[in-house]
Design a protein around this motif. Structure first.
Motif, PDB file in Angstrom:
ATOM      1  N   ALA A   1       0.851  -1.185   0.000  1.00 18.12           N
ATOM      2  CA  ALA A   1       0.000   0.000   0.000  1.00 18.12           C
ATOM      3  C   ALA A   1       0.889   1.238   0.000  1.00 18.12           C
ATOM      4  CB  ALA A   1      -0.899  -0.005   1.219  1.00 18.12           C
TER       5      ALA A   1
ATOM      6  N   SER B   1       1.004   5.533   0.330  1.00 20.64           N
ATOM      7  CA  SER B   1       0.299   6.721   0.805  1.00 20.64           C
ATOM      8  C   SER B   1       0.969   7.934   0.193  1.00 20.64           C
ATOM      9  CB  SER B   1       0.378   6.819   2.332  1.00 20.64           C
ATOM     10  OG  SER B   1      -0.293   5.745   2.923  1.00 20.64           O
TER      11      SER B   1
ATOM     12  N   TRP C   1      -5.535   1.242  -6.266  1.00 19.33           N
ATOM     13  CA  TRP C   1      -6.647   1.477  -5.358  1.00 19.33           C
ATOM     14  C   TRP C   1      -6.442   2.863  -4.762  1.00 19.33           C
ATOM     15  CZ3 TRP C   1     -10.777  -1.614  -4.658  1.00 19.33           C
ATOM     16  CH2 TRP C   1     -10.669  -2.936  -5.081  1.00 19.33           C
ATOM     17  N   ILE C   2      -7.510   3.613  -4.693  1.00 19.00           N
ATOM     18  CA  ILE C   2      -7.421   4.956  -4.124  1.00 19.00           C
ATOM     19  C   ILE C   2      -8.335   5.041  -2.908  1.00 19.00           C
ATOM     20  CG2 ILE C   2      -7.837   7.405  -4.519  1.00 19.00           C
ATOM     21  CD1 ILE C   2      -7.233   6.912  -7.456  1.00 19.00           C
ATOM     22  N   ARG C   3      -7.775   5.512  -1.804  1.00 10.00           N
ATOM     23  CA  ARG C   3      -8.549   5.717  -0.586  1.00 10.00           C
ATOM     24  C   ARG C   3      -8.665   7.220  -0.383  1.00 10.00           C
ATOM     25  NH1 ARG C   3      -6.293   3.451   4.932  1.00 10.00           N
ATOM     26  NH2 ARG C   3      -4.465   4.377   3.991  1.00 10.00           N
ATOM     27  N   LEU C   4      -9.864   7.693  -0.260  1.00 10.04           N
ATOM     28  CA  LEU C   4     -10.112   9.107  -0.028  1.00 10.04           C
ATOM     29  C   LEU C   4     -10.522   9.310   1.419  1.00 10.04           C
ATOM     30  CD1 LEU C   4     -12.192   9.847  -3.227  1.00 10.04           C
ATOM     31  CD2 LEU C   4      -9.761  10.230  -2.884  1.00 10.04           C
ATOM     32  N   CYS C   5      -9.922  10.287   2.056  1.00 11.02           N
ATOM     33  CA  CYS C   5     -10.243  10.572   3.450  1.00 11.02           C
ATOM     34  C   CYS C   5     -10.793  11.982   3.563  1.00 11.02           C
ATOM     35  CB  CYS C   5      -8.983  10.459   4.315  1.00 11.02           C
ATOM     36  SG  CYS C   5      -8.267   8.816   4.276  1.00 11.02           S
ATOM     37  N   LYS C   6     -11.831  12.101   4.376  1.00 10.88           N
ATOM     38  CA  LYS C   6     -12.407  13.407   4.640  1.00 10.88           C
ATOM     39  C   LYS C   6     -11.516  14.190   5.587  1.00 10.88           C
ATOM     40  CE  LYS C   6     -16.694  13.760   6.141  1.00 10.88           C
ATOM     41  NZ  LYS C   6     -18.091  13.473   6.486  1.00 10.88           N
TER      42      LYS C   6
END
Length: 39
Positions: A8, A10, A32-37
């Motif tokens: 993974a 970042s 894979w893209i993880r979006l965080c608020k």
């Protein structure tokens, strides 16, 4: 993308991803893209 050797990644901000992507896109099967608020 199911290769256990994949790790993974970042990215500190979108600009860093923008620099990484053109240099590595040809060598990766997917991303894979993880979006965080924020907040």
């Amino acid at each position: 993308m199911t290769d256990p050797e994949d790790t993974a990644l970042s990215f500190a901000d979108p600009a860093v991803l923008g620099r990484w992507f053109p240099a590595h896109a040809a060598t990766r099967d997917g991303l894979w893209i993880r979006l965080c608020k924020k907040g």
